[in-house]
Design an enzyme around this catalytic site. Structure first.
Site, PDB file in Angstrom:
ATOM      1  N   GLU A 165       0.505  -1.242   0.155  1.00  0.00           N
ATOM      2  CA  GLU A 165       0.633  -0.255  -0.151  1.00  0.00           C
ATOM      3  C   GLU A 165       0.700   1.349  -0.048  1.00  0.00           C
ATOM      4  O   GLU A 165       0.798   2.323   0.904  1.00  0.00           O
ATOM      5  CB  GLU A 165      -1.370  -0.231   0.914  1.00  0.00           C
ATOM      6  CG  GLU A 165      -1.778  -1.082   1.344  1.00  0.00           C
ATOM      7  CD  GLU A 165      -3.055  -2.006   2.256  1.00  0.00           C
ATOM      8  OE1 GLU A 165      -2.875  -0.111   3.269  1.00  0.00           O
ATOM      9  OE2 GLU A 165      -3.756  -2.316   2.730  1.00  0.00           O
ATOM     10  N   GLU A 271      -5.716 -11.640  -1.593  1.00  0.00           N
ATOM     11  CA  GLU A 271      -5.585 -11.218  -0.337  1.00  0.00           C
ATOM     12  C   GLU A 271      -7.137 -11.224  -0.404  1.00  0.00           C
ATOM     13  O   GLU A 271      -8.115 -10.532  -0.113  1.00  0.00           O
ATOM     14  CB  GLU A 271      -5.989  -9.975   0.310  1.00  0.00           C
ATOM     15  CG  GLU A 271      -4.362  -9.819   0.604  1.00  0.00           C
ATOM     16  CD  GLU A 271      -3.499  -8.135   1.417  1.00  0.00           C
ATOM     17  OE1 GLU A 271      -5.104  -7.639   2.141  1.00  0.00           O
ATOM     18  OE2 GLU A 271      -2.697  -8.101   1.908  1.00  0.00           O
TER      19      GLU A 271
HETATM   20  C1  XIL Z   1      -5.310  -7.240   8.437  1.00  0.00           C
HETATM   21  C2  XIL Z   1      -5.671  -8.447   8.561  1.00  0.00           C
HETATM   22  O1  XIL Z   1      -6.859  -9.014   8.270  1.00  0.00           O
HETATM   23  C3  XIL Z   1      -6.158  -7.901  10.079  1.00  0.00           C
HETATM   24  O2  XIL Z   1      -5.824  -8.937  11.260  1.00  0.00           O
HETATM   25  C4  XIL Z   1      -5.213  -6.611  11.148  1.00  0.00           C
HETATM   26  O3  XIL Z   1      -5.612  -6.847  12.234  1.00  0.00           O
HETATM   27  C5  XIL Z   1      -4.409  -6.040  10.093  1.00  0.00           C
HETATM   28  O4  XIL Z   1      -4.467  -6.612   8.825  1.00  0.00           O
HETATM   29  N1  XIL Z   1      -4.462  -4.739   3.618  1.00  0.00           N
HETATM   30  C6  XIL Z   1      -3.362  -6.173   3.456  1.00  0.00           C
HETATM   31  C7  XIL Z   1      -3.642  -6.870   5.013  1.00  0.00           C
HETATM   32  O5  XIL Z   1      -2.700  -5.960   3.411  1.00  0.00           O
HETATM   33  O6  XIL Z   1      -2.641  -6.649   6.096  1.00  0.00           O
HETATM   34  C8  XIL Z   1      -4.733  -6.199   5.631  1.00  0.00           C
HETATM   35  O7  XIL Z   1      -4.903  -7.659   7.151  1.00  0.00           O
HETATM   36  C9  XIL Z   1      -6.346  -6.243   5.466  1.00  0.00           C
HETATM   37  C10 XIL Z   1      -5.589  -5.334   4.349  1.00  0.00           C
END
Ligand code: XIL
Length: 359
Positions: A165, A271
């Site tokens: 990001e 994701e």
């Molecule tokens: C999120 C996890 O799912 C949570 O459990 C944690 O507390 C915060 O991060 N984009 C990403 C991930 O790249 O690392 C994030 O994951 C969700 C959004």
């Protein structure tokens, strides 16, 4: 003792009867939207890329959970326990225990691990956010961290999200993180180089969200990638997080995917989750919405499956069961069902859609 003993055959008969009737004693959700696990698993149906799951400890101690991982998935990503604020919460004090557990589990089961994420503004520990040293020292801290993590898991973790990001949501500019402020606009290039130096065999990714729907962001990311390619920066892949909804337009996913293919990099849907209730207009998971979600999972997997094999890396879903989803915690969205399995470990229509997309 006598009473218990005398009732046992009776209990057994009732239980046997329930099984015959196809009832499950623990069932408390609408049976219509449950799909029994088909004979083919996701990983066996996917012949040209890895299907993965994000996970964490101590979930890996639950048999009900690991049975599904080992049956369905070929790769895992740590949902948060390989991020910097977990591994290096205090300056100089590495805490490897959770990351080691995840990696050791994967190694013992022959699963791949995708490393997530070396640099992410949201998981930067406070000591680094409020760093008192010079910019040169700051950069050295980042270099030391990346080197330590990538070296430790060399040979066990074959790919990494180096920067997560790094591009802002508006105006197509770099996100103004502490890394950009301290290390300059080229901080991502430096991080890729640190990771590559620590493990030259590792596949290195840039990972971000809304790349399919946010045009300015998409343009900026692909502009950076073209620049990095010209400069021979060691980047091998791009991750589309794919936190999407059943309403995300197909053509946007397709266009962004085509751009990634044209870049020549590996593409990772890193994701994936598909919100069934993005407009918060339902309070129970309806059949109609379940069907729409199935079709969107199928569409996404079909789009991915159609890309050239040289661009394929994998699709990872962000959590196993609906009630595990980060969306419930992070967006205060309690009526959401974005994943492949329901809270009782039953495969949903979403699972069927994923499988259909592979066929
Ligand atoms: C999120 C996890 O799912 C949570 O459990 C944690 O507390 C915060 O991060 N984009 C990403 C991930 O790249 O690392 C994030 O994951 C969700 C959004």
């Amino acid at each position: 003792m006598n009473v218990l003993f005398s009732k046992a055959p009776f209990h057994f008969l009732i239980y046997f009867f329930l099984i015959l009737m196809g009832c499950s004693v623990k069932d408390d959700i609408t049976p219509d939207i449950i799909t029994p696990l088909p004979t083919k698993s996701l990983k066996s149906a996917s012949t040209s890329f890895s299907v993965g799951l994000s996970t964490s400890t101590p979930k890996l101690d639950l048999l009900s959970y690991t049975q599904i991982i080992e049956r369905e998935f070929e790769s895992i990503t740590a949902e948060y326990q390989m991020k910097m604020n977990v591994i290096l919460p205090v300056k100089g004090t590495y805490n490897w225990s959770k990351a080691d557990q995840i990696v050791n589990y994967a190694v013992s089961k022959g699963l791949k691990v995708h490393g997530h994420a070396l640099v992410w503004h949201e998981s930067t520990p406070d000591w680094l956010l409020n760093y008192q040293g010079t910019d040169v020292q700051f950069e050295q801290e980042v270099k030391d961290y990346i080197t330590a993590v990538v070296s430790r898991y060399k040979g066990k973790v074959a790919s990494w999200d180096v920067v997560n990001e790094g591009v802002s949501d508006s105006a197509g500019s770099l996100r103004n993180t502490v890394f950009k402020q301290r290390m300059g606009d080229d901080y991502m290039v430096k991080c890729f180089q640190f990771a590559h130096d620590a493990d030259p065999d590792s596949k290195l990714f840039y990972n971000d969200y809304n790349l399919e729907t946010n045009q300015a962001k998409q343009n900026k990311v692909f502009e950076l990638i073209e620049d990095w390619k010209l400069r021979k920066v060691p980047i091998h892949g791009i991750g589309f997080q794919m936190h999407i909804s059943y309403l995300t337009p197909k053509d946007q996913i397709q266009t962004a995917t085509n751009k990634a293919v044209a870049s020549g990099l590996l593409l990772f849907y890193s994701e994936l989750d598909i919100r069934a209730n993005p407009n918060k207009d339902i309070s129970t998971f309806t059949l109609e919405r379940s069907e729409a979600q199935r079709l969107k999972f199928k569409e996404v997997v079909q789009i991915y499956n159609a890309i050239p094999i040289s661009n394929k890396f994998g699709i990872t879903v962000w959590g196993l069961k609906d009630d595990d989803s980060w969306l419930l915690k992070h967006h205060n969205n309690f009526n959401e069902w974005p994943l492949l399995f329901d809270a009782n470990f039953n495969a949903k229509q979403a699972y069927t859609g994923f499988l259909e997309g592979l066929n």
